[in-house]
Motif scaffolding. Sequence first.
Motif, PDB file in Angstrom:
ATOM      1  N   VAL A 194      11.587  50.730  -4.505  1.00  0.00           N
ATOM      2  CA  VAL A 194      11.959  52.089  -4.925  1.00  0.00           C
ATOM      3  C   VAL A 194      13.463  52.168  -5.198  1.00  0.00           C
ATOM      4  O   VAL A 194      13.904  52.736  -6.202  1.00  0.00           O
ATOM      5  CB  VAL A 194      11.549  53.133  -3.865  1.00  0.00           C
ATOM      6  N   LYS A 207       7.742  57.751  -0.788  1.00  0.00           N
ATOM      7  CA  LYS A 207       8.539  57.199  -1.889  1.00  0.00           C
ATOM      8  C   LYS A 207       9.541  58.228  -2.390  1.00  0.00           C
ATOM      9  O   LYS A 207      10.687  57.898  -2.726  1.00  0.00           O
ATOM     10  CB  LYS A 207       7.616  56.722  -3.023  1.00  0.00           C
ATOM     11  N   GLU A 248       8.349  47.794  -0.308  1.00  0.00           N
ATOM     12  CA  GLU A 248       8.147  48.982  -1.143  1.00  0.00           C
ATOM     13  C   GLU A 248       9.413  49.838  -1.172  1.00  0.00           C
ATOM     14  O   GLU A 248       9.785  50.377  -2.213  1.00  0.00           O
ATOM     15  CB  GLU A 248       6.971  49.809  -0.614  1.00  0.00           C
TER      16      GLU A 248
END
Length: 457
Positions: free
Chosen positions: A287, A397, A283
Amino acid sequence: MLLRVKKGKAVQERLKAVLDDPLFEELLKEQPNFVNKLEIVEGDSSEDNLGIDDKTWARLSDEVNIIFHVAASVNFRESLKIATFTNIKGTREILKLAKACKHLKSVVHVSTAYSHATKDRIKGDVKDDFYQSPIPPETMIQLAKSVGDDKLDAMIEPFMDQWPNSYAITKAVAEELVRVMGEGLPICIVRPAIVVSAYREPKLGWVDVKNAYGPSGIILGLGLGVIRTLLADNIKIDFVPVDIVTNTMITAALETHDRYIAGNQQPIIYTVSGKRNPLTFWELVDVVNNEGRALIPTKALWYCGAFITPYKFLYLILTLILHYIPAAIIDGCCLLVGQKARLFKVHNLVRSLSSALAYFTNNEWNFHDANTLSLHNKLSETDKVIYNCDISSVDMKEFVLVWCYGVVKYIVKEDMENRSYALWKQSVLRIVHYIVLPLYLYGLFKLTIWSRFCKTK
């Protein structure tokens, strides 16, 4: 603040270099004379009595109320001897000073969440409590004093079975010193996971430039396009913002004092982990490759993108194909035209970084952080804002994007004014990448077939 002479630089010269960091820009605007409040003590945490003369030791004993022990060797490849002197003996000497302080209120010893993240606890629990030390601290210190590096490594090798490097095992042993030698002191331990850039304060995304040789090197390498492959599993990573860690240290100092005067002299451990707000490694890379592309540095050498694999054999093949062979070709061309050959050296650094971090990017642990959560919940509503130590308040994030911004601004040292050029450059490099990569792989394939044909003939 304890500072040592290093590489021929006096402590005042080193202090000036520290204060020249953009980290202090806002503080200098608000309090231009804050530097006058700093008192520098010349010494060395790895030496007896911290390398401090008797007169200064006596003054510290009279005046010091709170001690933050943050000094450590954080080099994962450090020799056991140096790591022992800095991380274990240094802790012992700090505790000696703490015992000598007449008006001591609190001691905060900064360790690491990975001090007891041993191989037999992978995918298991690491409690916010003390664990058995792999070797008595005094034994480790005496061995480091009396035997050479090679002999020390050989003697400690059986104890290293569960720890990935000299940093982790010496921090584990140092915690035993805190437990035993710190008895009767108002003392606590803060165990942060992998500390990276600031989330909010004192400056958005601030990161120490030396972090380029640590976790931020991954973000830097991806952004510059020099990291094409990484050895990592799709695990929950444990990167934590430096401001959350610092806030925890400050509030832990206060709670330790309050607990002590209330009669609770049991040392407490505060773990700062991302477990309440997890983000997987893939992840993070996603990003960086997508939303983070708007923050790619203008100095990028190639299109941002990398193959991530947890399989070491495949990683080694990809490293050869995507790192070393192109580096040899490009460096060879540079030498032919009289330019410096640099790319091979860069990829050696990349491989060294990936190897040093592999234990942490391929394994995960469940770090217990109930003490830290309780610490935060006891704060007033105002203090929860000022001294936020709640990792669940961090949008992970968003934090990755803040981290990317910090790497570009404080490590690459680019302003953010040429975003349109950086994005245009990435668009061009993307086209070039998808034209060159198939041709390059096809060429390698044909060369392999041709070499095998020549051998059979």
